[in-house]
Design an enzyme around this catalytic site. Sequence first.
Site, PDB file in Angstrom:
ATOM      1  N   TYR A  18      -8.946 -32.558  11.301  1.00 42.80           N
ATOM      2  CA  TYR A  18      -7.784 -32.627  12.198  1.00 42.80           C
ATOM      3  C   TYR A  18      -7.633 -33.988  12.872  1.00 42.80           C
ATOM      4  CZ  TYR A  18      -8.982 -27.708  11.636  1.00 42.80           C
ATOM      5  OH  TYR A  18      -9.358 -26.501  11.110  1.00 42.80           O
ATOM      6  N   TYR A 138      -7.413 -17.110  14.277  1.00 44.36           N
ATOM      7  CA  TYR A 138      -7.682 -18.236  13.379  1.00 44.36           C
ATOM      8  C   TYR A 138      -8.411 -17.690  12.159  1.00 44.36           C
ATOM      9  CZ  TYR A 138      -9.473 -22.387  11.187  1.00 44.36           C
ATOM     10  OH  TYR A 138      -9.759 -23.355  10.243  1.00 44.36           O
ATOM     11  N   ASP A 275     -12.309 -10.317   9.726  1.00 42.58           N
ATOM     12  CA  ASP A 275     -12.745 -11.692   9.492  1.00 42.58           C
ATOM     13  C   ASP A 275     -13.907 -11.969  10.446  1.00 42.58           C
ATOM     14  OD1 ASP A 275     -13.202 -14.378   9.336  1.00 42.58           O
ATOM     15  OD2 ASP A 275     -11.095 -14.980   9.480  1.00 42.58           O
ATOM     16  N   LYS A 304     -19.747 -19.257   7.767  1.00 39.44           N
ATOM     17  CA  LYS A 304     -20.386 -20.035   8.832  1.00 39.44           C
ATOM     18  C   LYS A 304     -21.915 -19.865   8.901  1.00 39.44           C
ATOM     19  CE  LYS A 304     -16.620 -21.538  11.652  1.00 39.44           C
ATOM     20  NZ  LYS A 304     -15.286 -20.961  11.479  1.00 39.44           N
TER      21      LYS A 304
END
Length: 451
Positions: A18, A138, A275, A304
């Site tokens: 980003y 997200y 998720d 992750k």
Amino acid sequence: MDAEKLRELDRRHLWHPYTAAAAAVAAHPVTRAEGVRLTLADGRELIDGMSSWWSAIHGYGHPRLDAAVRDQLGDMAHVMFGGLTHEPAVRLARRLAEMTGLPKVFLADSGSVAVEVAIKMAVQATGKSRLLTVKGGYHGDTFGAMSVCDPVNGMHHLFGGVLPAHVFADRPPADYGLRPGAPSASASRRRPAGPEISGGSSEPAIPGVSAEPAIPDEAYLRHLDVMVAQHAGELAAIIVEPVVQGAGGMRFYHPAYLRRLRELADEHGILLIADEIATAFGRTGEMFGCDHAGVRPDIMCVGKALTGGYLTMAAALCTEEVAERIGVLMHGPTFMANPLAAAVADASLTLLGERPWQEEVKRIEAALAEGLAPAAGAPGVRDVRVLGAIGVVETAEPVDVEKMQNVVMAHGVWLRPFGSLLYTMPPYCTGPGDLAAITGAMTAAVATLSP
Ligand SMILES: *Cc1c(COP(=O)(O)O)cnc(C)c1O
């Protein structure tokens, strides 16, 4: 290469997450990571309060994880997964199936890809194409995943024309977890799932934290009823992050909302995708976020922390029934089930099973709640909240990331704030002194906010 050379060449050639190609501020070169510490090229040592974005739960350079990679490397680094298989993948899949109760495992190469696969699973299983999610979520940066990220603070404004239009329910009220420093009327204390313990209060007191049980918002539950009923006919699945909305705002919501989504999915014949990429493997105080609500999803994504932060790997898992409805699942990455990643993931989950992670996370939760209490009510602070090994200071205005980061680094700590959020999710092995350093750095950073 010396630190300056690295910084200069990095800026010339590399994109970072980003940022513009020529980032305004150069990245800090790291030369070593061991335990909970990062060593920078200029010799500074920083306590890592980020676990490299939720992933390094055991800290860096763990001998058992190092050995798992090295041993696997002795046999093979990679082979294609089309028509071939290997023990690391088989072991990992069996373990994940046992842990989740979801027996069909697709090993993907990143969290976003696991979300893409989960969406494909739901679409193929139902023959429908729309998804329902909640605002403030997200789910990753690929197109399918982006389409279910928050439509405002996600990237819909940049890619709106390319993204499928899904159904967004309102953001769940952030009414779960610890509220250090809050007056007792509005403070809430995390409770394990299940009605039988909802009245109990045997948990140790944390200074500055009251122990009121959270009460779910009836109006919000009704809103979910209406939204799902309205769109039920066109929905393949409901997709949410269980209990913790991560990169979409670091908000914790009551497990009752997740339970209601499970009930609604069952009632209307819709699939539920959890998720768990940020929440799985103990981070929230339970093994999975879904465990707070006592629900099992039809499809789950993990990532992750799966490999303990060593290599990129994620998984999309589903029930036997969903797998049968899918038939041939149309996905197959080149590096699917990479043996090095699978081997270190299996070793990391073995290690997790051996370590007293529940006590460790509880200890971190208490330390974060106590250490962050002084930030609550400070000028410029909107909210302070803690759940499991996650501590969040939300500011009233977006922070100056570089300025905040400099203060935190001057305190010997590594954090990466974004938007109005200064937050930490330290490795489970972080000791009391290092936790105090992290919360001290956060309260010091907050003290620089102008009122
Ligand atoms: C980080 C994250 C993803 C994306 O995972 P990547 O490995 O970065 O692609 C998806 N969903 C959630 C909840 C996440 O936290």
